[in-house]
Write an enzyme that holds these catalytic residues in place. Structure first.
Site, PDB file in Angstrom:
ATOM      1  N   LYS A 222      20.885 -17.635  18.226  1.00  0.00           N
ATOM      2  CA  LYS A 222      20.180 -18.119  17.037  1.00  0.00           C
ATOM      3  C   LYS A 222      18.809 -18.687  17.393  1.00  0.00           C
ATOM      4  O   LYS A 222      18.501 -18.977  18.548  1.00  0.00           O
ATOM      5  CB  LYS A 222      21.036 -19.148  16.294  1.00  0.00           C
ATOM      6  CG  LYS A 222      22.183 -18.480  15.526  1.00  0.00           C
ATOM      7  CD  LYS A 222      22.879 -19.428  14.583  1.00  0.00           C
ATOM      8  CE  LYS A 222      23.877 -18.654  13.697  1.00  0.00           C
ATOM      9  NZ  LYS A 222      24.679 -19.547  12.849  1.00  0.00           N
ATOM     10  N   ARG A 256      31.973 -18.008  17.720  1.00  0.00           N
ATOM     11  CA  ARG A 256      31.645 -16.764  17.018  1.00  0.00           C
ATOM     12  C   ARG A 256      30.414 -16.174  17.683  1.00  0.00           C
ATOM     13  O   ARG A 256      29.335 -16.781  17.637  1.00  0.00           O
ATOM     14  CB  ARG A 256      31.412 -17.035  15.535  1.00  0.00           C
ATOM     15  CG  ARG A 256      31.135 -15.785  14.702  1.00  0.00           C
ATOM     16  CD  ARG A 256      30.948 -16.139  13.230  1.00  0.00           C
ATOM     17  NE  ARG A 256      30.677 -14.954  12.426  1.00  0.00           N
ATOM     18  CZ  ARG A 256      29.459 -14.443  12.207  1.00  0.00           C
ATOM     19  NH1 ARG A 256      28.389 -15.017  12.735  1.00  0.00           N
ATOM     20  NH2 ARG A 256      29.313 -13.357  11.468  1.00  0.00           N
TER      21      ARG A 256
END
Length: 276
Positions: A222, A256
């Site tokens: 991210k 995840r």
């Protein structure tokens, strides 16, 4: 709650697990458009399962900031054939569907998914929790504000962690009232949060154990990583692994991820630290 019931498959979360991301989208921030054929999809899922993934999370709607809004029907057309494909070739895989739309989830449940992953915790579709409760599958609820198109402007908090805990307290109450038994919470790194807020949240992730529910952490590649390091998402694997160790230290039970093998190595090393 150390065990969740995924349509009859009991999964013990006392040891952390990995959820592999399968994006059936042209515009996801890291791997958008990478899976162009059934063969590509099957190869990725096979690799993820071989590398140790417990869950395969299939999504057809890019939730990155400023992503394109597509219709529910288009989302269904993207994800249902992939769910069927994975089910056929890997019948023992535990499949999650990543969607905030009840109509998509209802269809996916008919096709055998075992977990629902909702970035909006039911806020974007009032029918969602009732459908999940009736299905009797685990529900991952994430913290966010607004939509993918508006969340970048909704980052003001007086007390970030307190407000996230209040959000989950209210959402968990609604989920329980809807008959959902197995609930997991996702703090929503990158969703209506600045880079600084993401790191503040990670530093205080253990304070979310207030709810007594398993925490899923999604930091993989991210912008909090690649913007901080001045690199691209494709170069952010090392940074991802570093933050995964912190997530585990703070009690996360599911990572995840895009890169299963490396996440499993982090879990193995973390377990070695814990056991000695």
């Amino acid at each position: 709650m150390s065990t969740i019931n995924c349509a009859g498959k009991l999964i013990d979360l006392s040891t952390p697990h990995v959820m592999g991301i399968v994006n059936i989208t042209p515009d996801s921030f890291y791997d958008g458009g990478a899976l162009k054929s059934d063969k590509d999809i099957l190869n990725q899922v096979e690799t993820m399962l071989a590398d140790g993934a417990t869950f395969i999370d299939i999504g057809g709607y890019s939730s990155r900031p400023d992503s394109e809004d597509i219709s529910a029907e288009e989302e269904i057309q993207r994800v249902i054939p992939v769910i069927d494909l994975v089910k056929k070739h890997f019948p023992s895989a535990v499949i999650s569907c990543d969607s905030f739309r009840e109509s998509v989830i209802a269809r996916a449940l008919q096709h055998g998914i075992e977990i629902v992953n909702d970035i909006s915790a039911g806020h974007l579709d009032a029918k969602m929790m009732e459908t999940v409760g009736n299905a009797g599958v685990p529900y991952i609820m994430m913290h966010m504000r607004g939509t993918s198109q508006t969340m970048k402007s909704l980052t003001h908090y007086d007390d970030l962690v307190l407000e996230i805990n209040q959000y989950f307290a209210e959402r968990v109450h609604v989920a329980r009232a809807s008959g959902i038994k197995d609930i997991l919470i996702d703090p929503g790194f990158g969703f209506a949060k600045t880079t600084q807020q993401n790191f503040q949240l990670l530093k205080n992730l253990d304070l979310l154990h207030f709810h007594g529910l398993p925490i899923l952490a999604g930091v993989s590649r991210k912008s909090m990583i690649y913007k901080t390091l001045g690199i691209t998402a494709s170069e952010a694997l090392n940074g991802t692994s570093a933050l995964h160790m912190k997530c585990l230290d703070q009690g996360a039970k599911i990572l995840r991820v895009h890169d299963v093998k490396e996440a499993m190595e982090v879990i193995q090393l973390h377990q070695s630290i814990q056991n000695n």
